[in-house]
Design an enzyme around this catalytic site. Structure first.
Site, PDB file in Angstrom:
ATOM      1  N   PHE A 134     -15.378   3.429   7.422  1.00 52.45           N
ATOM      2  CA  PHE A 134     -13.994   3.769   7.060  1.00 52.45           C
ATOM      3  C   PHE A 134     -13.750   3.736   5.555  1.00 52.45           C
ATOM      4  CE2 PHE A 134     -14.140  -0.798   8.102  1.00 52.45           C
ATOM      5  CZ  PHE A 134     -13.598  -1.350   6.949  1.00 52.45           C
ATOM      6  N   LYS A 167       0.843  -1.198   0.000  1.00 46.17           N
ATOM      7  CA  LYS A 167       0.000   0.000   0.000  1.00 46.17           C
ATOM      8  C   LYS A 167       0.883   1.255   0.000  1.00 46.17           C
ATOM      9  CE  LYS A 167      -3.850  -2.379   2.283  1.00 46.17           C
ATOM     10  NZ  LYS A 167      -4.733  -2.422   3.482  1.00 46.17           N
ATOM     11  N   GLU A 178      -9.007 -10.173  -8.240  1.00 46.37           N
ATOM     12  CA  GLU A 178      -8.091  -9.055  -7.986  1.00 46.37           C
ATOM     13  C   GLU A 178      -6.967  -9.019  -9.024  1.00 46.37           C
ATOM     14  OE1 GLU A 178      -9.036  -8.923  -3.192  1.00 46.37           O
ATOM     15  OE2 GLU A 178      -7.054  -9.575  -3.843  1.00 46.37           O
ATOM     16  N   ARG A 199       2.913  -6.915   9.253  1.00 47.79           N
ATOM     17  CA  ARG A 199       2.207  -5.860  10.003  1.00 47.79           C
ATOM     18  C   ARG A 199       2.648  -5.830  11.462  1.00 47.79           C
ATOM     19  NH1 ARG A 199      -3.352  -7.740   7.158  1.00 47.79           N
ATOM     20  NH2 ARG A 199      -3.380  -6.322   5.368  1.00 47.79           N
ATOM     21  N   HIS A 233      -1.636  -5.608   1.455  1.00 44.16           N
ATOM     22  CA  HIS A 233      -2.903  -6.292   1.177  1.00 44.16           C
ATOM     23  C   HIS A 233      -2.614  -7.685   0.650  1.00 44.16           C
ATOM     24  CE1 HIS A 233      -6.716  -7.387  -0.747  1.00 44.16           C
ATOM     25  NE2 HIS A 233      -5.961  -7.758  -1.772  1.00 44.16           N
ATOM     26  N   ARG A 254      -1.445 -14.464   3.576  1.00 40.88           N
ATOM     27  CA  ARG A 254      -2.142 -13.739   4.642  1.00 40.88           C
ATOM     28  C   ARG A 254      -1.415 -13.915   5.972  1.00 40.88           C
ATOM     29  NH1 ARG A 254      -7.044 -10.742   3.760  1.00 40.88           N
ATOM     30  NH2 ARG A 254      -7.995 -11.722   5.583  1.00 40.88           N
ATOM     31  N   THR A 293      -5.323  -8.168  10.185  1.00 45.57           N
ATOM     32  CA  THR A 293      -5.713  -6.881   9.587  1.00 45.57           C
ATOM     33  C   THR A 293      -5.320  -5.707  10.482  1.00 45.57           C
ATOM     34  OG1 THR A 293      -7.621  -8.016   8.643  1.00 45.57           O
ATOM     35  CG2 THR A 293      -7.677  -5.612   8.615  1.00 45.57           C
TER      36      THR A 293
END
Ligand code: GTP
Ligand code: MG
Length: 150
Positions: free
Chosen positions: A57, A9, A126, A102, A115, A85, A91
Protein backbone atom coordinates in the site's frame (compact mmCIF):
# COMPACT_ATOMS: atom_id res chain seq x y z
CA UNK A 1 7.34 17.44 29.10
CA UNK A 2 6.49 14.90 26.46
CA UNK A 3 5.63 15.97 22.91
CA UNK A 4 4.01 14.16 19.98
CA UNK A 5 3.57 14.82 16.29
CA UNK A 6 -0.10 14.78 15.26
CA UNK A 7 -1.13 15.31 11.64
CA UNK A 8 -4.54 15.80 10.08
CA UNK A 9 -4.30 14.00 6.74
CA UNK A 10 -5.67 15.43 3.45
CA UNK A 11 -9.03 13.65 3.89
CA UNK A 12 -9.44 15.11 7.38
CA UNK A 13 -8.75 18.61 6.05
CA UNK A 14 -11.07 18.14 3.03
CA UNK A 15 -13.86 16.78 5.20
CA UNK A 16 -13.77 19.79 7.51
CA UNK A 17 -12.60 17.82 10.54
CA UNK A 18 -9.66 20.08 11.47
CA UNK A 19 -11.51 21.93 14.22
CA UNK A 20 -13.07 18.75 15.58
CA UNK A 21 -9.70 16.97 15.85
CA UNK A 22 -7.90 19.94 17.39
CA UNK A 23 -10.82 20.37 19.81
CA UNK A 24 -10.50 16.83 21.10
CA UNK A 25 -6.83 17.33 22.01
CA UNK A 26 -7.63 20.73 23.55
CA UNK A 27 -10.55 19.45 25.60
CA UNK A 28 -8.51 16.54 26.89
CA UNK A 29 -6.15 19.15 28.34
CA UNK A 30 -3.20 18.88 25.97
CA UNK A 31 -1.33 21.98 24.86
CA UNK A 32 -0.74 22.96 21.23
CA UNK A 33 2.87 24.11 20.85
CA UNK A 34 3.34 24.19 17.04
CA UNK A 35 1.04 24.09 14.01
CA UNK A 36 1.11 24.70 10.24
CA UNK A 37 -0.76 23.79 7.06
CA UNK A 38 1.51 22.11 4.48
CA UNK A 39 1.10 20.52 1.08
CA UNK A 40 3.88 17.95 1.33
CA UNK A 41 5.84 16.51 -1.62
CA UNK A 42 5.97 12.77 -2.35
CA UNK A 43 9.71 12.83 -1.47
CA UNK A 44 8.95 14.31 1.95
CA UNK A 45 6.21 11.75 2.59
CA UNK A 46 8.50 8.90 1.55
CA UNK A 47 10.81 10.02 4.36
CA UNK A 48 7.93 10.27 6.83
CA UNK A 49 6.80 6.75 5.95
CA UNK A 50 10.30 5.26 5.38
CA UNK A 51 9.48 2.35 7.73
CA UNK A 52 6.63 1.28 5.43
CA UNK A 53 8.64 1.27 2.20
CA UNK A 54 8.08 -2.11 0.53
CA UNK A 55 4.50 -2.52 1.80
CA UNK A 56 2.01 -3.07 -1.05
CA UNK A 57 0.00 0.00 0.00
CA UNK A 58 3.07 2.32 0.17
CA UNK A 59 2.69 4.01 -3.27
CA UNK A 60 -1.02 4.62 -2.67
CA UNK A 61 -0.31 5.93 0.82
CA UNK A 62 2.23 8.47 -0.45
CA UNK A 63 -0.11 9.58 -3.25
CA UNK A 64 -3.01 10.00 -0.82
CA UNK A 65 -0.89 11.97 1.62
CA UNK A 66 0.41 14.24 -1.16
CA UNK A 67 -3.08 14.84 -2.59
CA UNK A 68 -3.75 17.96 -0.54
CA UNK A 69 -2.67 19.99 2.47
CA UNK A 70 -2.21 18.42 5.89
CA UNK A 71 -2.23 20.09 9.30
CA UNK A 72 1.07 19.43 11.06
CA UNK A 73 0.98 19.88 14.83
CA UNK A 74 3.00 19.31 17.97
CA UNK A 75 1.00 18.58 21.12
CA UNK A 76 2.50 18.57 24.60
CA UNK A 77 1.57 17.06 27.95
CA UNK A 78 1.82 14.08 30.27
CA UNK A 79 1.88 10.74 28.37
CA UNK A 80 0.77 12.55 25.19
CA UNK A 81 2.35 10.06 22.74
CA UNK A 82 0.33 7.10 24.01
CA UNK A 83 -2.77 9.12 24.88
CA UNK A 84 -2.67 10.81 21.47
CA UNK A 85 -2.77 7.42 19.75
CA UNK A 86 -5.70 6.48 21.99
CA UNK A 87 -7.56 9.65 20.97
CA UNK A 88 -6.99 8.74 17.28
CA UNK A 89 -8.13 5.12 17.64
CA UNK A 90 -6.89 1.95 15.91
CA UNK A 91 -5.12 2.26 12.53
CA UNK A 92 -8.01 0.48 10.82
CA UNK A 93 -11.14 2.55 11.53
CA UNK A 94 -13.25 -0.62 11.38
CA UNK A 95 -11.41 -1.69 14.53
CA UNK A 96 -11.52 1.76 16.19
CA UNK A 97 -13.85 2.20 19.13
CA UNK A 98 -16.66 4.75 18.90
CA UNK A 99 -15.53 7.83 20.80
CA UNK A 100 -12.15 7.83 19.06
CA UNK A 101 -11.51 10.14 16.11
CA UNK A 102 -11.23 7.31 13.57
CA UNK A 103 -14.04 5.35 15.22
CA UNK A 104 -16.34 8.35 14.91
CA UNK A 105 -15.35 9.71 11.49
CA UNK A 106 -13.61 7.09 9.30
CA UNK A 107 -14.22 3.72 7.63
CA UNK A 108 -11.25 2.75 5.39
CA UNK A 109 -7.66 2.27 6.62
CA UNK A 110 -6.45 4.16 3.54
CA UNK A 111 -8.60 7.18 4.54
CA UNK A 112 -8.09 7.25 8.30
CA UNK A 113 -7.89 11.08 8.57
CA UNK A 114 -5.11 11.47 11.13
CA UNK A 115 -1.61 10.42 12.16
CA UNK A 116 0.06 10.18 15.56
CA UNK A 117 3.65 9.30 16.49
CA UNK A 118 3.99 5.78 17.88
CA UNK A 119 6.82 6.46 20.38
CA UNK A 120 8.69 9.34 22.01
CA UNK A 121 11.70 8.68 19.74
CA UNK A 122 9.65 8.68 16.53
CA UNK A 123 7.89 11.84 17.71
CA UNK A 124 11.28 13.59 17.91
CA UNK A 125 12.20 12.43 14.40
CA UNK A 126 8.83 13.42 12.95
CA UNK A 127 8.86 16.86 14.59
CA UNK A 128 12.34 17.47 13.11
CA UNK A 129 11.21 16.23 9.67
CA UNK A 130 8.09 18.40 9.52
CA UNK A 131 9.25 21.48 11.39
CA UNK A 132 13.03 21.49 10.95
CA UNK A 133 15.91 20.67 13.26
CA UNK A 134 15.59 23.93 15.20
CA UNK A 135 13.08 23.43 18.03
CA UNK A 136 9.90 24.86 16.47
CA UNK A 137 7.73 24.73 19.55
CA UNK A 138 6.33 27.76 21.34
CA UNK A 139 7.00 28.00 25.04
CA UNK A 140 4.07 29.55 26.88
CA UNK A 141 2.13 29.03 30.07
CA UNK A 142 -1.59 28.39 30.31
CA UNK A 143 -3.49 29.54 33.37
CA UNK A 144 -5.72 26.47 33.01
CA UNK A 145 -2.83 24.08 33.64
CA UNK A 146 -3.35 24.32 37.40
CA UNK A 147 -6.82 22.86 36.74
CA UNK A 148 -5.59 20.15 34.37
CA UNK A 149 -2.60 18.92 36.40
CA UNK A 150 -2.51 18.13 40.13
P1 GTP B 1 -0.28 6.49 11.64
O1 GTP B 1 -0.67 7.18 12.90
O2 GTP B 1 -0.96 7.09 10.42
O3 GTP B 1 1.20 6.32 11.46
O4 GTP B 1 -0.92 5.04 11.73
P2 GTP B 1 -0.35 3.77 12.50
O5 GTP B 1 0.95 4.07 13.19
O6 GTP B 1 -1.46 3.26 13.33
O7 GTP B 1 -0.10 2.77 11.29
P3 GTP B 1 1.21 2.56 10.40
O8 GTP B 1 2.27 3.53 10.80
O9 GTP B 1 1.50 1.12 10.38
O10 GTP B 1 0.64 2.97 8.97
C1 GTP B 1 0.68 4.31 8.55
C2 GTP B 1 -0.51 4.58 7.68
O11 GTP B 1 -0.45 3.76 6.52
C3 GTP B 1 -1.87 4.25 8.31
O12 GTP B 1 -2.37 5.28 9.13
C4 GTP B 1 -2.72 4.08 7.07
O13 GTP B 1 -3.12 5.36 6.53
C5 GTP B 1 -1.75 3.43 6.10
N1 GTP B 1 -1.91 1.98 6.13
C6 GTP B 1 -1.46 1.11 7.06
N2 GTP B 1 -1.80 -0.14 6.77
C7 GTP B 1 -2.51 -0.06 5.61
C8 GTP B 1 -3.14 -1.02 4.76
O14 GTP B 1 -3.15 -2.22 5.04
N3 GTP B 1 -3.76 -0.55 3.64
C9 GTP B 1 -3.78 0.78 3.32
N4 GTP B 1 -4.41 1.16 2.21
N5 GTP B 1 -3.19 1.70 4.08
C10 GTP B 1 -2.57 1.29 5.21
MG1 MG C 1 2.59 4.96 12.27
Amino acid sequence: TEQTYIMIKPDGVQRGLTGEIIGRFERRGYKLVAMKLVHASQEHLEKHYADLKGKPFFPGLVKYMASGPVVAMVWEGKDVVKQGRALLGATNPLASAPGTIRGDFAIDVGRNICHGSDAVESAKKEIALWFGEQNPTINYTRAVDTWVYE
